[in-house]
Design a protein around this motif. Structure first.
Motif, PDB file in Angstrom:
ATOM      1  N   GLY A  80       0.819  -1.210   0.000  1.00 29.09           N
ATOM      2  CA  GLY A  80       0.000   0.000   0.000  1.00 29.09           C
ATOM      3  C   GLY A  80       0.849   1.254   0.000  1.00 29.09           C
ATOM      4  N   TYR A  81       1.925   1.229   0.753  1.00 25.21           N
ATOM      5  CA  TYR A  81       2.823   2.380   0.788  1.00 25.21           C
ATOM      6  C   TYR A  81       3.487   2.599  -0.573  1.00 25.21           C
ATOM      7  N   LEU A  82       4.008   1.540  -1.168  1.00 26.92           N
ATOM      8  CA  LEU A  82       4.710   1.666  -2.450  1.00 26.92           C
ATOM      9  C   LEU A  82       3.772   2.107  -3.578  1.00 26.92           C
ATOM     10  N   VAL A  83       2.570   1.562  -3.596  1.00 21.50           N
ATOM     11  CA  VAL A  83       1.605   1.991  -4.619  1.00 21.50           C
ATOM     12  C   VAL A  83       1.216   3.446  -4.368  1.00 21.50           C
ATOM     13  N   GLY A  84       1.042   3.806  -3.114  1.00 18.02           N
ATOM     14  CA  GLY A  84       0.691   5.178  -2.781  1.00 18.02           C
ATOM     15  C   GLY A  84       1.763   6.179  -3.165  1.00 18.02           C
ATOM     16  N   VAL A  85       3.032   5.768  -3.100  1.00 20.04           N
ATOM     17  CA  VAL A  85       4.123   6.649  -3.513  1.00 20.04           C
ATOM     18  C   VAL A  85       4.010   6.974  -5.002  1.00 20.04           C
ATOM     19  N   SER A  86       3.583   6.012  -5.775  1.00 25.61           N
ATOM     20  CA  SER A  86       3.497   6.216  -7.220  1.00 25.61           C
ATOM     21  C   SER A  86       2.176   6.828  -7.668  1.00 25.61           C
ATOM     22  N   GLU A  87       1.254   7.094  -6.745  1.00 27.73           N
ATOM     23  CA  GLU A  87      -0.072   7.562  -7.150  1.00 27.73           C
ATOM     24  C   GLU A  87      -0.061   8.901  -7.862  1.00 27.73           C
ATOM     25  N   ARG A  88       0.897   9.753  -7.584  1.00 27.60           N
ATOM     26  CA  ARG A  88       0.971  11.055  -8.263  1.00 27.60           C
ATOM     27  C   ARG A  88       1.309  10.891  -9.739  1.00 27.60           C
ATOM     28  N   ASN A  89       1.974   9.809 -10.078  1.00 27.33           N
ATOM     29  CA  ASN A  89       2.385   9.573 -11.457  1.00 27.33           C
ATOM     30  C   ASN A  89       1.364   8.768 -12.260  1.00 27.33           C
ATOM     31  N   LEU A  90       0.283   8.353 -11.626  1.00 31.20           N
ATOM     32  CA  LEU A  90      -0.718   7.539 -12.304  1.00 31.20           C
ATOM     33  C   LEU A  90      -1.858   8.410 -12.812  1.00 31.20           C
ATOM     34  N   TYR A  91      -2.264   8.144 -14.020  1.00 29.74           N
ATOM     35  CA  TYR A  91      -3.423   8.820 -14.593  1.00 29.74           C
ATOM     36  C   TYR A  91      -4.648   7.998 -14.225  1.00 29.74           C
ATOM     37  N   LYS A  92      -5.418   8.483 -13.298  1.00 34.37           N
ATOM     38  CA  LYS A  92      -6.502   7.700 -12.696  1.00 34.37           C
ATOM     39  C   LYS A  92      -7.699   7.475 -13.617  1.00 34.37           C
ATOM     40  N   ASN A  93      -7.795   8.210 -14.717  1.00 38.76           N
ATOM     41  CA  ASN A  93      -8.914   8.037 -15.645  1.00 38.76           C
ATOM     42  C   ASN A  93      -8.648   6.978 -16.707  1.00 38.76           C
ATOM     43  N   ASN A  94      -7.459   6.432 -16.733  1.00 39.16           N
ATOM     44  CA  ASN A  94      -7.087   5.440 -17.731  1.00 39.16           C
ATOM     45  C   ASN A  94      -7.590   4.061 -17.314  1.00 39.16           C
ATOM     46  N   PHE A  95      -8.189   3.349 -18.241  1.00 40.02           N
ATOM     47  CA  PHE A  95      -8.745   2.024 -17.968  1.00 40.02           C
ATOM     48  C   PHE A  95      -7.667   0.989 -17.659  1.00 40.02           C
ATOM     49  N   PHE A  96      -6.469   1.171 -18.205  1.00 41.00           N
ATOM     50  CA  PHE A  96      -5.415   0.174 -18.028  1.00 41.00           C
ATOM     51  C   PHE A  96      -4.607   0.354 -16.745  1.00 41.00           C
ATOM     52  N   VAL A  97      -4.764   1.477 -16.085  1.00 39.81           N
ATOM     53  CA  VAL A  97      -4.045   1.718 -14.829  1.00 39.81           C
ATOM     54  C   VAL A  97      -4.387   0.665 -13.774  1.00 39.81           C
ATOM     55  N   PRO A  98      -5.665   0.371 -13.519  1.00 38.80           N
ATOM     56  CA  PRO A  98      -5.946  -0.631 -12.496  1.00 38.80           C
ATOM     57  C   PRO A  98      -5.436  -2.022 -12.859  1.00 38.80           C
ATOM     58  N   ILE A  99      -5.511  -2.368 -14.119  1.00 33.72           N
ATOM     59  CA  ILE A  99      -5.067  -3.694 -14.536  1.00 33.72           C
ATOM     60  C   ILE A  99      -3.558  -3.837 -14.359  1.00 33.72           C
ATOM     61  N   ALA A 100      -2.808  -2.829 -14.801  1.00 32.46           N
ATOM     62  CA  ALA A 100      -1.349  -2.875 -14.658  1.00 32.46           C
ATOM     63  C   ALA A 100      -0.940  -2.813 -13.187  1.00 32.46           C
ATOM     64  N   ALA A 101      -1.624  -1.985 -12.414  1.00 36.59           N
ATOM     65  CA  ALA A 101      -1.292  -1.865 -10.986  1.00 36.59           C
ATOM     66  C   ALA A 101      -1.553  -3.173 -10.252  1.00 36.59           C
ATOM     67  N   ILE A 102      -2.646  -3.821 -10.554  1.00 34.75           N
ATOM     68  CA  ILE A 102      -2.976  -5.089  -9.889  1.00 34.75           C
ATOM     69  C   ILE A 102      -2.018  -6.185 -10.320  1.00 34.75           C
ATOM     70  N   LEU A 103      -1.647  -6.217 -11.594  1.00 35.32           N
ATOM     71  CA  LEU A 103      -0.690  -7.215 -12.064  1.00 35.32           C
ATOM     72  C   LEU A 103       0.641  -7.065 -11.329  1.00 35.32           C
ATOM     73  N   ALA A 104       1.164  -5.850 -11.296  1.00 36.62           N
ATOM     74  CA  ALA A 104       2.441  -5.614 -10.610  1.00 36.62           C
ATOM     75  C   ALA A 104       2.320  -5.886  -9.113  1.00 36.62           C
ATOM     76  N   ALA A 105       1.224  -5.462  -8.502  1.00 38.37           N
ATOM     77  CA  ALA A 105       1.040  -5.642  -7.062  1.00 38.37           C
ATOM     78  C   ALA A 105       0.916  -7.113  -6.682  1.00 38.37           C
ATOM     79  N   THR A 106       0.285  -7.908  -7.515  1.00 37.54           N
ATOM     80  CA  THR A 106       0.143  -9.341  -7.215  1.00 37.54           C
ATOM     81  C   THR A 106       1.514 -10.014  -7.172  1.00 37.54           C
ATOM     82  N   PHE A 107       2.347  -9.731  -8.154  1.00 37.50           N
ATOM     83  CA  PHE A 107       3.684 -10.335  -8.173  1.00 37.50           C
ATOM     84  C   PHE A 107       4.568  -9.783  -7.056  1.00 37.50           C
ATOM     85  N   LEU A 108       4.455  -8.496  -6.778  1.00 39.36           N
ATOM     86  CA  LEU A 108       5.235  -7.900  -5.696  1.00 39.36           C
ATOM     87  C   LEU A 108       4.804  -8.440  -4.339  1.00 39.36           C
ATOM     88  N   ASN A 109       3.513  -8.644  -4.162  1.00 39.87           N
ATOM     89  CA  ASN A 109       3.012  -9.221  -2.917  1.00 39.87           C
ATOM     90  C   ASN A 109       3.556 -10.634  -2.722  1.00 39.87           C
TER      91      ASN A 109
END
Length: 161
Positions: A80-109
């Motif tokens: 949560g901390y690491l994803v939150g650090v990158s939140e300023r660089n994420l375009y929240k209106n993009n449909f692919f942001v959640p998919i890419a974030a979840i993919l990376a977060a699953t492997f990082l977890n």
């Protein structure tokens, strides 16, 4: 009030994962609703709140599943901390942001879980963990657009704390 709904959603997600999705697992994979909630909360709230919510929901998951108490709290809090650090660089209106974030977060977890379980003396098979991570990631990515739409409406459109 939003915190209460997140804890309720996490509780229901853990129950669904360990009951309904046990029968619906594909190649041993099941969705990790707590991970999805933590990642999306961190995307909309930032690093500190994302890390704290990760610790809280991870601890809830640890207490409900009865595995190593605290390991999911540490992993989800760090995530949560690491994803939150990158939140300023994420375009929240993009449909692919959640998919890419979840993919990376699953492997990082998975990496975090393995490292911390080895540190505390747990015997987690790396091969089994890696092989189950791929179907977990696919499941998580399938659920991410729906969860993201709810989060977007909850935190952006109706941002009344």
């Amino acid at each position: 009030m939003k915190g209460f709904f997140l804890f309720l959603a996490a509780f229901l997600g853990i129950v669904l994962r360990d009951t309904v999705f046990n029968g619906l697992s594909v190649a041993g994979g099941k969705p990790d609703f707590v991970l999805i909630l933590v990642v999306f909360f961190a995307i909309f709230r930032g690093s500190v709140q994302g890390g704290l919510m990760g610790v809280a929901l991870g601890l809830l998951e640890d207490l409900m599943t009865g595995r190593f108490i605290g390991i999911n709290a540490i992993c989800k809090g760090l995530l949560g901390y690491l994803v939150g650090v990158s939140e300023r660089n994420l375009y929240k209106n993009n449909f692919f942001v959640p998919i890419a974030a979840i993919l990376a977060a699953t492997f990082l977890n998975t990496v975090f879980y393995y490292l911390f379980s080895v540190l505390i003396g747990g015997h987690v098979g790396l091969e089994k963990l890696i092989l189950s991570t791929i179907p977990d990631a696919v499941y998580n990515m399938c659920f991410s657009p729906v969860f993201y739409a709810v989060f977007y409406n909850f935190f952006v459109i109706k941002s009344d704390d």
